[in-house]
Design an enzyme around this catalytic site. Structure first.
Site, PDB file in Angstrom:
ATOM      1  N   GLY A  27       0.787  -1.483  -0.107  1.00 58.55           N
ATOM      2  CA  GLY A  27      -0.045  -0.039  -0.007  1.00 58.55           C
ATOM      3  C   GLY A  27       0.973   1.246   0.033  1.00 58.55           C
ATOM      4  O   GLY A  27       2.061   1.042  -0.030  1.00 58.55           O
ATOM      5  N   GLU A  28       0.236   2.329   0.052  1.00 60.13           N
ATOM      6  CA  GLU A  28       0.927   3.738   0.081  1.00 60.13           C
ATOM      7  C   GLU A  28       0.069   4.814   0.713  1.00 60.13           C
ATOM      8  O   GLU A  28      -0.820   4.696   0.671  1.00 60.13           O
ATOM      9  CB  GLU A  28       1.366   4.319  -1.401  1.00 60.13           C
ATOM     10  CG  GLU A  28      -0.025   4.493  -2.191  1.00 60.13           C
ATOM     11  CD  GLU A  28       0.592   4.894  -3.763  1.00 60.13           C
ATOM     12  OE1 GLU A  28       1.322   5.655  -3.834  1.00 60.13           O
ATOM     13  OE2 GLU A  28       0.060   4.263  -4.654  1.00 60.13           O
ATOM     14  N   GLY A  29       0.776   5.797   1.229  1.00 61.29           N
ATOM     15  CA  GLY A  29       0.187   7.148   1.962  1.00 61.29           C
ATOM     16  C   GLY A  29       0.553   8.216   1.015  1.00 61.29           C
ATOM     17  O   GLY A  29       1.135   7.974  -0.096  1.00 61.29           O
ATOM     18  N   THR A  30       0.408   9.420   1.849  1.00 59.87           N
ATOM     19  CA  THR A  30       0.872  10.581   1.250  1.00 59.87           C
ATOM     20  C   THR A  30       2.350  10.759   0.838  1.00 59.87           C
ATOM     21  O   THR A  30       2.563  11.302  -0.247  1.00 59.87           O
ATOM     22  CB  THR A  30       0.646  11.703   2.272  1.00 59.87           C
ATOM     23  OG1 THR A  30      -0.822  11.626   2.673  1.00 59.87           O
ATOM     24  CG2 THR A  30       0.415  13.104   1.802  1.00 59.87           C
ATOM     25  N   VAL A  35       4.750   1.097   1.127  1.00 58.41           N
ATOM     26  CA  VAL A  35       4.969   0.152   1.952  1.00 58.41           C
ATOM     27  C   VAL A  35       5.100  -1.332   1.272  1.00 58.41           C
ATOM     28  O   VAL A  35       4.173  -1.546   0.233  1.00 58.41           O
ATOM     29  CB  VAL A  35       3.714  -0.189   3.031  1.00 58.41           C
ATOM     30  CG1 VAL A  35       4.216  -1.340   4.088  1.00 58.41           C
ATOM     31  CG2 VAL A  35       3.752   1.285   3.764  1.00 58.41           C
ATOM     32  N   LYS A  79       8.503   0.340   5.236  1.00 61.51           N
ATOM     33  CA  LYS A  79       7.863   1.585   4.921  1.00 61.51           C
ATOM     34  C   LYS A  79       8.636   2.804   4.361  1.00 61.51           C
ATOM     35  O   LYS A  79       9.474   3.280   4.935  1.00 61.51           O
ATOM     36  CB  LYS A  79       6.994   2.278   6.108  1.00 61.51           C
ATOM     37  CG  LYS A  79       6.175   3.548   5.752  1.00 61.51           C
ATOM     38  CD  LYS A  79       5.581   3.923   6.996  1.00 61.51           C
ATOM     39  CE  LYS A  79       4.681   5.323   6.700  1.00 61.51           C
ATOM     40  NZ  LYS A  79       4.141   5.724   8.215  1.00 61.51           N
ATOM     41  N   ASP A 131      -4.442  11.095  12.650  1.00 56.34           N
ATOM     42  CA  ASP A 131      -4.677  10.522  11.490  1.00 56.34           C
ATOM     43  C   ASP A 131      -5.564   9.025  11.771  1.00 56.34           C
ATOM     44  O   ASP A 131      -4.902   8.079  11.036  1.00 56.34           O
ATOM     45  CB  ASP A 131      -3.435  10.257  10.775  1.00 56.34           C
ATOM     46  CG  ASP A 131      -3.758  10.133   9.094  1.00 56.34           C
ATOM     47  OD1 ASP A 131      -4.874  10.263   8.785  1.00 56.34           O
ATOM     48  OD2 ASP A 131      -2.993   9.671   8.449  1.00 56.34           O
TER      49      ASP A 131
END
Length: 408
Positions: free
Chosen positions: A14-17, A21, A36, A129
């Site tokens: 997955g990924e965030g801002t 990961v 990460k 968050d």
């Protein structure tokens, strides 16, 4: 200086801002872990958030919070945080289910969420968050709070004490109205939103696309603010008059569940107390855990929770660079593939319409695809050299001819 480590990427998780990961294998010890890693660009900002997360996680040790195993900088100077691999997250489960989670499972998941927040708030750390995708589920079916990139340590005098929320759907009204005050009640509101999402099944409780729409959804669900709430909200910098927002007198939050029993009533009562407009009247994590919703029933065993392996992240296959070849017609030797059957993958055999290897003869063009490819490359090089030689030959002849007729 933190030593860089080499690793082999196995699976994109997955990924965030600012981060992506991966499930990786560390070359140094062959450990399978989750890394990460910061995205390309913005190295200074990524490093700042990664260092903030590492610093905060070193202060937290709790069964419902992820444990930081290592921290290093890779060869491209991108920060990397190492964690244990978790099979899935709460968002994945909420997206895949077809009916609301049973009440005992909702209660146990919410208990894990509040236990994690209680420990954070006891250390004066605000997550900022809190959302379903940040609650990972380990192989023993326990929720673990992750992603402390934007968390704030209230004990740190050098830390910026300004709330920076990145998930509008889980933001309380005071943040939407421009409050910059960091308070644990921000995380409590988000926990209430997650509980409402578990009750509704798949759909977030307040999925607003703008701040005004977000406020409309909030007040439509939980009712209009009272006089005390209005006096508090009027002190915020972005306050707007409530006449611009659709007025609702009935509480739609009571209609989330059709059943009526003592457990459901207690659940809705807790939900309302987590989603109060005034943050000073919102329950703390400790108070919520002492609510009759939890004390009336004993916790269920972890084996009764959903199996995370059923919602495990599937590997993403790389798309074909070229479309599959057309299927062969029966008994048509002119359409034989150039690549020998023994070198074909299973997908290519299916694309050619070949059930077994014995049904197709070896191609007459070449018995080995790699030899054919090398021969073709050599032929092209020889043709290019011959063409260049002819051009040089003509140029030399023209030069000699021009010298022959040069006037004296």
């Amino acid at each position: 200086m933190i030593k860089s480590k080499k690793f082999e990427k196995l699976l994109f998780l997955g990924e965030g801002t600012f981060n992506k990961v991966y499930q990786v294998r560390i070359d140094e010890n062959n450990d399978i872990v989750a890394v990460k890693r910061g995205k390309k660009g913005n190295n200074e900002e990524q490093t700042m958030y990664a260092q903030n997360e590492a610093k905060i996680l070193h202060k937290l040790a709790h069964p419902n919070i992820v444990q930081l195993k290592d921290y290093f900088i890779d060869e491209k100077k991108r920060p990397c945080l190492v964690f244990d691999v978790c099979d899935t997250d709460l968002r994945k489960i909420l997206q895949d289910i077809t009916a609301p989670l049973p009440l005992p499972i909702r209660r146990e998941y919410l208990r894990y969420i509040l236990l994690a927040l209680e420990h954070c708030h006891s250390q004066k750390i605000v997550h900022l968050d809190v959302k379903p995708e940040n609650f990972l589920i380990s192989s023993d079916r326990i929720l673990k709070l992750s992603d402390f990139s934007f968390a704030i340590d209230l004990n740190d005098n050098q830390c910026l004490k300004t709330a920076k929320i990145f998930s509008r759907w889980y933001s309380p009204p005071e943040i939407i109205f421009g409050s910059s005050q960091v308070d644990p009640s921000i995380d409590i509101w988000a926990a209430g939103c997650i509980l409402g999402e578990m009750i509704q099944c798949k759909r977030p409780l307040f999925p607003g696309s703008t701040d005004i729409e977000q406020l409309q959804l909030i007040f439509n669900q939980i009712g209009n603010p009272n006089l005390d709430d209005i006096q508090f909200l009027q002190q915020l910098p972005n306050y707007i008059h409530f006449e611009t927002i659709q007025q609702q007198t009935s509480l739609q939050i009571d209609q989330l569940i059709d059943e009526e029993n003592s457990n459901i009533v207690n659940e809705l009562d807790l939900l309302k107390k987590l989603l109060t407009i005034n943050p000073f009247q919102r329950l703390t994590a400790t108070q919520a855990l002492r609510h009759i919703y939890f004390t009336q029933q004993s916790p269920i065993a972890s084996l009764e929770l959903p199996d995370p392996m059923l919602y495990k992240q599937q590997p993403k296959r790389r798309a074909r660079r070229h479309p599959p070849p057309p299927a062969l017609k029966e008994n048509d030797e002119n359409l034989q593939p150039i690549i020998p059957i023994r070198l074909m993958s299973t997908d290519d055999r299916i694309a050619y319409g070949l059930a077994t290897v014995r049904q197709v003869k070896e191609p007459r063009i070449a018995t080995d695809f790699y030899k054919f490819q090398k021969a073709d490359q050599k032929k092209r090089r020889m043709e290019a050299l011959a063409k260049q030689f002819e051009q040089d030959k003509r140029s030399t002849a023209l030069l000699r001819k021009s010298r022959m007729f040069k006037p004296f």
